[in-house]
Design a protein around this motif. Structure first.
Motif, PDB file in Angstrom:
ATOM      1  N   LEU A   1      22.400  28.277  74.610  1.00 26.76           N
ATOM      2  CA  LEU A   1      22.633  28.935  73.324  1.00 26.76           C
ATOM      3  C   LEU A   1      21.619  30.063  73.106  1.00 26.76           C
ATOM      4  O   LEU A   1      20.411  29.821  73.090  1.00 26.76           O
ATOM      5  N   ASN A   2      22.116  31.292  72.966  1.00 28.79           N
ATOM      6  CA  ASN A   2      21.284  32.413  72.509  1.00 28.79           C
ATOM      7  C   ASN A   2      21.316  32.349  70.998  1.00 28.79           C
ATOM      8  O   ASN A   2      22.220  32.890  70.362  1.00 28.79           O
TER       9      ASN A   2
ATOM     10  N   LYS B   1      22.040  35.238  68.490  1.00 30.41           N
ATOM     11  CA  LYS B   1      23.260  36.008  68.725  1.00 30.41           C
ATOM     12  C   LYS B   1      24.517  35.163  68.554  1.00 30.41           C
ATOM     13  O   LYS B   1      25.496  35.605  67.979  1.00 30.41           O
ATOM     14  N   ASP B   2      24.499  33.947  69.117  1.00 33.26           N
ATOM     15  CA  ASP B   2      25.702  33.118  69.125  1.00 33.26           C
ATOM     16  C   ASP B   2      25.848  32.341  67.821  1.00 33.26           C
ATOM     17  O   ASP B   2      26.937  31.892  67.490  1.00 33.26           O
ATOM     18  N   SER B   3      24.752  32.165  67.114  1.00 31.81           N
ATOM     19  CA  SER B   3      24.726  31.195  66.034  1.00 31.81           C
ATOM     20  C   SER B   3      24.185  31.848  64.756  1.00 31.81           C
ATOM     21  O   SER B   3      24.562  32.970  64.430  1.00 31.81           O
ATOM     22  N   TRP B   4      23.303  31.183  64.030  1.00 28.40           N
ATOM     23  CA  TRP B   4      22.860  31.630  62.713  1.00 28.40           C
ATOM     24  C   TRP B   4      21.410  32.042  62.737  1.00 28.40           C
ATOM     25  O   TRP B   4      20.615  31.508  63.499  1.00 28.40           O
TER      26      TRP B   4
ATOM     27  N   THR C   1      18.250  34.821  56.176  1.00 30.12           N
ATOM     28  CA  THR C   1      18.275  33.664  57.077  1.00 30.12           C
ATOM     29  C   THR C   1      19.343  32.691  56.604  1.00 30.12           C
ATOM     30  O   THR C   1      19.576  32.523  55.410  1.00 30.12           O
ATOM     31  N   GLN C   2      19.997  32.052  57.577  1.00 26.82           N
ATOM     32  CA  GLN C   2      21.212  31.299  57.253  1.00 26.82           C
ATOM     33  C   GLN C   2      21.072  29.800  57.420  1.00 26.82           C
ATOM     34  O   GLN C   2      21.828  29.022  56.859  1.00 26.82           O
ATOM     35  N   GLU C   3      20.102  29.397  58.248  1.00 27.75           N
ATOM     36  CA  GLU C   3      19.929  27.956  58.442  1.00 27.75           C
ATOM     37  C   GLU C   3      18.457  27.678  58.685  1.00 27.75           C
ATOM     38  O   GLU C   3      17.773  28.418  59.392  1.00 27.75           O
TER      39      GLU C   3
ATOM     40  N   THR D   1      18.626  23.077  62.013  1.00 25.33           N
ATOM     41  CA  THR D   1      19.064  23.537  63.328  1.00 25.33           C
ATOM     42  C   THR D   1      18.644  22.542  64.415  1.00 25.33           C
ATOM     43  O   THR D   1      19.446  22.130  65.253  1.00 25.33           O
TER      44      THR D   1
ATOM     45  N   ILE E   1      21.056  20.221  66.707  1.00 28.69           N
ATOM     46  CA  ILE E   1      21.180  20.492  68.150  1.00 28.69           C
ATOM     47  C   ILE E   1      20.736  19.278  68.953  1.00 28.69           C
ATOM     48  O   ILE E   1      21.396  18.872  69.908  1.00 28.69           O
TER      49      ILE E   1
END
Lengths: 311, 311, 311
Positions: free
Chosen positions: A67-68, A71-74, A88-90, A95, A99
């Motif tokens: 997982l980048n 880029k891929d996530s939040w 910021t989203q999370e 996180t 994960i």
């Protein structure tokens, strides 16, 4: 070994180094990691670490999820107690808890920002992973340390069979300000091998006493090279004037001429390397750098294998 | 076959084409690639090539590592001897030596820049991979060739069972300047099938003699279509005024009306296709394009299988 | 079950919920998915959905191919009949036909744009996948629904064992305009569990009657909380003034004080959550959010398992 984020996490470093050398001599595929998943989380770019750790996991029959994260996530929030009405989203807490719930082992890469020394040396990202992960954590390079690289480097030196080699860690030029992580970590790991270690750098590039306190230091690169068996080159920015790159007297680029001062030393570098800036082409082309890179696979495999013992 | 980067790498192209058709007729899963890793390195976007090659490798039981090299990793330097104090971070020599040390087969995609013909036709990126890789290299499309696509196309045509078909490679419009790779490669591979090949393009869009030298060429698209069994459409920019897109007389879009000039020809294209620019919807919707795309999986599988013979 | 894109795709939702709970109680690895490939296509960012679906597929022995379609591949055109001479590079029809030809099951995530209600509620992206895919499609969140999340949520509530719980879906603040997908989908799935469902939101935040038509609604958050067993918080933008965020009277953030009005309710949220905006730290830290996240893996695994029955 519950985690692998620093030399201090390893009870038997010599044994671990021997395991890396054994894998190097007899690469091993196994099903030991079947139905185990390693998650590799990247806050920063990566080539060797990304690929060698994937390959090591595959050698063990593990599944790999990469997982980048930005880029891929939040976008991740690191402050506790913040009112998260910005960009910021999370929160990192959420996180990491999430994960790690899908993984058996979790790797994370996060570089120093070089803006605030206290913040970098507190290892905020890594420590959030250690705090909130429900599974063992591997550092894929943190703000101040790069233990997979250093384990590799110790194994590469130890595999040479030279008795008590003289090992020089030499600062070298670079167009950008870089973290101290590789240098810190290298010095932290040298007690695991029987070596005479010398640290050479220009004035203003002193490393933290935590890592360099017991190491012989010189500002004279040529003096350091005399009789050396291994020259380990690395750039880092200033620890004292944190993140800055004070002017340097003389040319610290490692050239074939300088290598002639040594005891036919072997040149080492963690890569990526700026050719003809850190060291000249001719030095790099007759070096251990590719062997080091390949040994990263075996270092990662030994670490994953040991961490699986705790699952 | 030591590598798969051009028609010239293949000793027995007819045999390889037959293997693709056999896989198409009897898709095969095997454990032949167990504990083998293929690395797929992308300098440019990819859908079909990315997915079909992954799927082919999985069919063979291989592990797959995918890298978007400029996004996930470091900016690559291609000049030899450069003092790397600019924005490139790792030399292609080091990148390839390292990546190939973790893989059993290495795929690479790198498009033409269309700025400097000599540079593109020297295939600098691909040749750096060939020079420095320690393992077999597969082209996932290079600056001037796209052999996985062409192998697929030959297998698709051959599987039709039509005796000595008339195959027309027709230039078609496109809003952007595109490389000549697919067209070059198609012509390079046609000797492997028994076909009457005609190349149709507007003036100014001549291809290199290396690929088109022995091919019958016309600037009259409608004339070319007469009696054709297969219409293979593709846009490319000028080879002579390199990378430019000279004005074109008439409309070269392939329409249902034009297809009526043929011997009920089947329409082919490598995708992605600009609908109603390269060809009209009605032509594409009754075409071989999806069969071609699916055959990419079998072409990649046949190539991977053959390259594994050399490991 | 031929696809999994909405509650309406599921013949036996209670049975599916029971399967999720069984997996949660007895996580299961199998070889059921050997030589089957699931493709996960992302138009938008994803953490939980991305990782939990990968993990679920790996638990079943499936191969997984992940594609960030707009970054790794080509820009997608959605209009039919367009002359594609702009910046889109491949038509969704071609994209989906090709991708599905390499996969056994296809997942897709595509958010609402919140610009045009009719367009979003027509589920153009998802429906293109349903129309053109040759294999079963799983929604990884679409413009208006998020069925994997809702299946998870129903299983999480049902696993509590509380008889006919009072479940409150409460709107909560957020700095950005968000889709209605999670809220719509939650309401759509509640008939599958035996619960007393109340919907609480400020005026102007009414959901579509399709989903909220049979649900008891209040604009008084505190009244809704009285006697509640589960508080499910979620922000969404206006459905009536589509995509807008009308001013709200009072503070809808969910605090420990408000939770005291409930019957010791458990707090739920799909994550990512804006801490101290949607709900305060103390509420989140004593909540079901991580259990929900982990249950996503089992929901995805149950869905994949059922879809494989149709292959």
């Amino acid at each position: 070994m519950n985690h692998f984020t620093s030399f201090e996490d390893v009870e038997h470093p010599q044994k671990l180094i021997r395991q890396v050398i054994e894998l190097k001599n007899n690469p091993l595929f196994s099903e030991r990691g079947k139905q185990k998943t390693v998650g590799l989380i990247f806050f920063n770019p990566s080539l060797r670490t990304r690929l060698s750790t994937q390959k090591a996991a595959l050698n063990l029959g593990m599944d790999v999820i990469v997982l980048n994260i930005n880029k891929d996530s939040w976008k991740v929030e690191f402050e506790d107690g913040t009112v998260m009405n910005g960009d910021t989203q999370e929160h990192i807490k959420d996180t990491v808890k999430v994960i790690s719930s899908y993984c058996d082992i979790l790797g994370v890469r996060s570089f120093a920002t070089l803006k605030d020394r206290r913040e970098d040396y507190e290892e905020r990202v890594l420590n959030n992973f250690l705090t909130y992960s429900s599974v063992p954590v591997i550092s894929l390079e943190s703000a101040t340390l790069h233990p997979l690289q250093s384990l590799t480097d110790m194994a590469t030196i130890a595999a040479s069979g030279i008795t008590r080699p003289k090992v020089v860690l030499s600062w070298a030029p670079h167009p950008k300000a870089l973290p101290q992580a590789v240098a810190n970590s290298f010095l932290q790991w040298t007690p695991a091998i029987d070596a005479d270690v010398v640290l050479a750098h220009p004035e203003g590039y002193e490393l933290s006493d935590t890592f360099a306190g017991n190491i012989s230091v010189t500002h004279n690169q040529e003096e350091a090279f005399a009789g050396a068996d291994f020259i380990y080159a690395k750039n880092w920015s200033s620890y004292t004037s944190y993140g800055e790159t004070p002017a340097v007297d003389g040319d610290w680029t490692i050239t074939a001429g300088k290598m002639e001062l040594t005891n036919r030393a072997q040149f080492m570098h963690c890569l990526p390397i700026r050719r003809n800036v850190v060291a000249s082409d001719s030095v790099i082309d007759r070096s251990l750098v590719y062997r080091q890179a390949k040994n990263r696979e075996f270092a990662a495999q030994a670490v994953l294998h040991n961490l699986m013992e705790t699952l």
